[in-house]
Write a protein that holds these residues in place. Structure first.
Motif, mmCIF file in Angstrom:
data_model
loop_
_atom_site.group_PDB
_atom_site.id
_atom_site.type_symbol
_atom_site.label_atom_id
_atom_site.label_comp_id
_atom_site.label_asym_id
_atom_site.label_seq_id
_atom_site.Cartn_x
_atom_site.Cartn_y
_atom_site.Cartn_z
ATOM 1 N N GLU A 93 -11.432 -14.141 8.365
ATOM 2 C CA GLU A 93 -11.674 -13.942 9.796
ATOM 3 C C GLU A 93 -13.139 -14.135 10.210
ATOM 4 O OE1 GLU A 93 -9.384 -12.737 12.153
ATOM 5 O OE2 GLU A 93 -7.805 -11.785 10.970
ATOM 6 N N THR A 112 -1.666 -13.005 13.473
ATOM 7 C CA THR A 112 -2.376 -12.009 14.284
ATOM 8 C C THR A 112 -2.654 -10.777 13.410
ATOM 9 O OG1 THR A 112 -0.226 -11.363 15.111
ATOM 10 C CG2 THR A 112 -1.491 -12.823 16.514
ATOM 11 N N ASN A 113 -3.302 -9.760 14.014
ATOM 12 C CA ASN A 113 -3.693 -8.542 13.298
ATOM 13 C C ASN A 113 -2.573 -7.911 12.504
ATOM 14 O OD1 ASN A 113 -6.311 -8.007 13.631
ATOM 15 N ND2 ASN A 113 -6.072 -6.969 15.593
ATOM 16 N N GLY A 114 -2.903 -7.498 11.278
ATOM 17 C CA GLY A 114 -1.961 -6.671 10.522
ATOM 18 C C GLY A 114 -0.800 -7.420 9.917
ATOM 19 N N ASN A 115 -0.905 -8.741 9.794
ATOM 20 C CA ASN A 115 0.216 -9.495 9.234
ATOM 21 C C ASN A 115 0.041 -9.863 7.756
ATOM 22 O OD1 ASN A 115 2.434 -9.841 11.189
ATOM 23 N ND2 ASN A 115 0.756 -10.506 12.491
ATOM 24 N N GLY A 116 -1.082 -9.433 7.175
ATOM 25 C CA GLY A 116 -1.218 -9.565 5.721
ATOM 26 C C GLY A 116 -2.279 -10.531 5.232
ATOM 27 N N LYS A 117 -3.071 -11.086 6.143
ATOM 28 C CA LYS A 117 -4.061 -12.085 5.715
ATOM 29 C C LYS A 117 -5.094 -11.470 4.750
ATOM 30 C CE LYS A 117 -5.429 -13.066 9.927
ATOM 31 N NZ LYS A 117 -4.716 -11.947 10.571
ATOM 32 N N THR A 118 -5.647 -10.328 5.167
ATOM 33 C CA THR A 118 -6.671 -9.685 4.329
ATOM 34 C C THR A 118 -6.060 -9.226 3.009
ATOM 35 O OG1 THR A 118 -7.904 -8.976 6.260
ATOM 36 C CG2 THR A 118 -8.330 -7.773 4.240
ATOM 37 N N THR A 119 -4.837 -8.745 3.071
ATOM 38 C CA THR A 119 -4.177 -8.285 1.844
ATOM 39 C C THR A 119 -4.047 -9.432 0.846
ATOM 40 O OG1 THR A 119 -2.971 -6.630 3.115
ATOM 41 C CG2 THR A 119 -2.086 -7.185 0.952
ATOM 42 N N TYR A 135 0.895 -1.166 0.000
ATOM 43 C CA TYR A 135 0.000 0.000 0.000
ATOM 44 C C TYR A 135 0.927 1.207 0.000
ATOM 45 C CZ TYR A 135 -3.462 -3.411 1.589
ATOM 46 O OH TYR A 135 -4.288 -4.501 1.706
ATOM 47 N N GLU A 145 -14.136 -10.069 5.822
ATOM 48 C CA GLU A 145 -14.028 -9.753 7.248
ATOM 49 C C GLU A 145 -15.085 -8.700 7.583
ATOM 50 O OE1 GLU A 145 -10.143 -8.406 8.347
ATOM 51 O OE2 GLU A 145 -10.694 -8.241 10.461
ATOM 52 N N VAL A 204 4.071 1.115 2.126
ATOM 53 C CA VAL A 204 3.934 0.049 3.136
ATOM 54 C C VAL A 204 3.902 -1.311 2.444
ATOM 55 C CG1 VAL A 204 2.488 -0.911 4.987
ATOM 56 C CG2 VAL A 204 2.582 1.566 4.625
ATOM 57 N N GLN A 246 -7.563 -15.685 13.032
ATOM 58 C CA GLN A 246 -6.663 -15.464 14.171
ATOM 59 C C GLN A 246 -6.875 -16.504 15.252
ATOM 60 O OE1 GLN A 246 -6.132 -11.596 15.835
ATOM 61 N NE2 GLN A 246 -7.282 -10.665 14.175
ATOM 62 N N ALA A 252 3.082 -4.968 2.369
ATOM 63 C CA ALA A 252 2.159 -5.799 3.151
ATOM 64 C C ALA A 252 2.379 -7.298 2.920
ATOM 65 C CB ALA A 252 0.724 -5.418 2.823
HETATM 66 P P1 ATP Z 1 -6.459 -7.805 10.131
HETATM 67 O O1 ATP Z 1 -6.983 -9.026 10.724
HETATM 68 O O2 ATP Z 1 -6.270 -6.702 11.128
HETATM 69 O O3 ATP Z 1 -7.152 -7.371 8.869
HETATM 70 P P2 ATP Z 1 -4.421 -8.878 8.446
HETATM 71 O O4 ATP Z 1 -3.475 -9.952 8.826
HETATM 72 O O5 ATP Z 1 -5.543 -9.238 7.552
HETATM 73 O O6 ATP Z 1 -4.952 -8.181 9.738
HETATM 74 P P3 ATP Z 1 -3.817 -6.779 6.572
HETATM 75 O O7 ATP Z 1 -5.128 -6.091 6.764
HETATM 76 O O8 ATP Z 1 -3.604 -7.531 5.320
HETATM 77 O O9 ATP Z 1 -3.516 -7.746 7.793
HETATM 78 O O10 ATP Z 1 -2.647 -5.689 6.733
HETATM 79 C C1 ATP Z 1 -1.276 -5.938 6.437
HETATM 80 C C2 ATP Z 1 -0.487 -4.639 6.542
HETATM 81 O O11 ATP Z 1 -0.902 -3.726 5.534
HETATM 82 C C3 ATP Z 1 -0.657 -3.913 7.867
HETATM 83 O O12 ATP Z 1 0.578 -3.344 8.206
HETATM 84 C C4 ATP Z 1 -1.675 -2.839 7.553
HETATM 85 O O13 ATP Z 1 -1.504 -1.726 8.402
HETATM 86 C C5 ATP Z 1 -1.346 -2.504 6.119
HETATM 87 N N1 ATP Z 1 -2.547 -2.059 5.394
HETATM 88 C C6 ATP Z 1 -3.681 -2.769 5.220
HETATM 89 N N2 ATP Z 1 -4.571 -2.070 4.474
HETATM 90 C C7 ATP Z 1 -3.981 -0.879 4.185
HETATM 91 C C8 ATP Z 1 -4.367 0.286 3.437
HETATM 92 N N3 ATP Z 1 -5.558 0.340 2.841
HETATM 93 N N4 ATP Z 1 -3.493 1.314 3.381
HETATM 94 C C9 ATP Z 1 -2.266 1.240 3.977
HETATM 95 N N5 ATP Z 1 -1.833 0.177 4.683
HETATM 96 C C10 ATP Z 1 -2.674 -0.871 4.791
#
Ligand code: ATP
Length: 243
Positions: A167, A38-45, A14, A90, A17, A200, A19
């Motif tokens: 999730e 856990t949160n923010g480790n890239g699963k949703t990405t 992003y 999610e 950043v 998670q 991801a």
């Molecule tokens: P969650 O369960 O919180 O969604 P996750 O494991 O699915 O966590 P992601 O949402 O994929 O994680 O996020 C991975 C990284 O990318 C994190 O550092 C997050 O802050 C960053 N990120 C996610 N979406 C964006 C965005 N739209 N703009 C900038 N950074 C983003």
């Protein structure tokens, strides 16, 4: 014929950043694979990349469905849904003022799914009798667990071969998490789906997963070829189990 998914060396960002960093994984026909982290480790990405909502900066994503392999990078989400890939996002992303049935029908908005609406609606109501009872009720007035069932039902309405579930446990009481996870397993069996589930909640995820990957800071740090192997991993024990 069950479908499969292949992800090779995928990077995604992003802006500045990063991801995802060189993520490779596969989901074989008929498997349920857990994407742990856990949160923010890239699963949703990763889910967004598979569905064409975010374009990877590098790497390959391919789906093999009914014997045909299709490269997904560069395709639109609409094309990817038409191929037979659906997501339960999610937070569910339902339309709270619309009824259960209206929300379900939104899952079949693509022309490719329209012809099968009566059959798929009947399947949804068979799988979720509660939704049939409540078919006219606005979704916003339903419990979190019921809403998760609507989100699952909506994904099933486009007759997917590959189901991405992001999730499913978020915001649900433990008993409802367990039921939701069981429903995913049941849908998988009935429809012959291939499932990639980001979660998670380690203990719930491994109840139905055949295998799993652990994402840490956008990298696959561990892959376990069985639920037991995941449970034995030092990484999982440290992150999830506090051991
Ligand atoms: P969650 O369960 O919180 O969604 P996750 O494991 O699915 O966590 P992601 O949402 O994929 O994680 O996020 C991975 C990284 O990318 C994190 O550092 C997050 O802050 C960053 N990120 C996610 N979406 C964006 C965005 N739209 N703009 C900038 N950074 C983003």
């Amino acid at each position: 014929m069950a479908a499969s998914l292949l992800i090779e060396d995928v990077d995604a960002a992003y802006g500045a950043v990063r991801a995802l960093d060189g993520v490779s994984l596969k989901v074989a026909p008929g498997e349920t694979v857990a994407l742990l982290g856990t949160n923010g480790n890239g699963k949703t990405t990763l889910m967004r990349c598979i569905l064409g909502l975010l374009k990877p900066t590098r790497g390959r994503i391919a789906a093999t469905i009914e014997g045909t392999t299709t490269e997904l990078v560069g395709r639109s989400p609409e094309e990817i849904v038409d191929l037979g890939i659906a997501i339960v996002p999610e937070g569910r992303r339902l339309f709270p003022r619309l009824s259960v049935e209206e929300n379900l029908l939104l899952g079949a908005y693509r022309r490719s799914a329209r012809a099968a609406i009566p059959r798929n609606l009947e399947f949804c109501y068979d799988a979720f009798p509660r939704l049939k009872e409540r078919r006219s009720q606005p979704v916003g007035s339903m419990s979190g667990g019921e809403q998760q069932m609507v989100a699952l039902g909506r994904a099933v309405m486009c007759a997917p071969k590959i189901l991405l579930v992001d999730e499913p446990s978020v915001g649900l009481a433990p008993i409802l998490v367990a039921r939701t996870i069981e429903k995913i397993a049941e849908l998988k069996e009935k429809l012959g789906l291939t499932v990639l589930m980001a979660e998670q909640n380690f203990h719930q995820a491994i109840r139905i997963a055949d295998r799993g990957y652990v994402l840490v800071h956008g990298r696959v740090e561990f892959q376990g070829d069985s639920p037991a192997a995941l449970g034995d991993s030092d990484l999982v024990r440290k992150f999830y189990l506090g051991l």
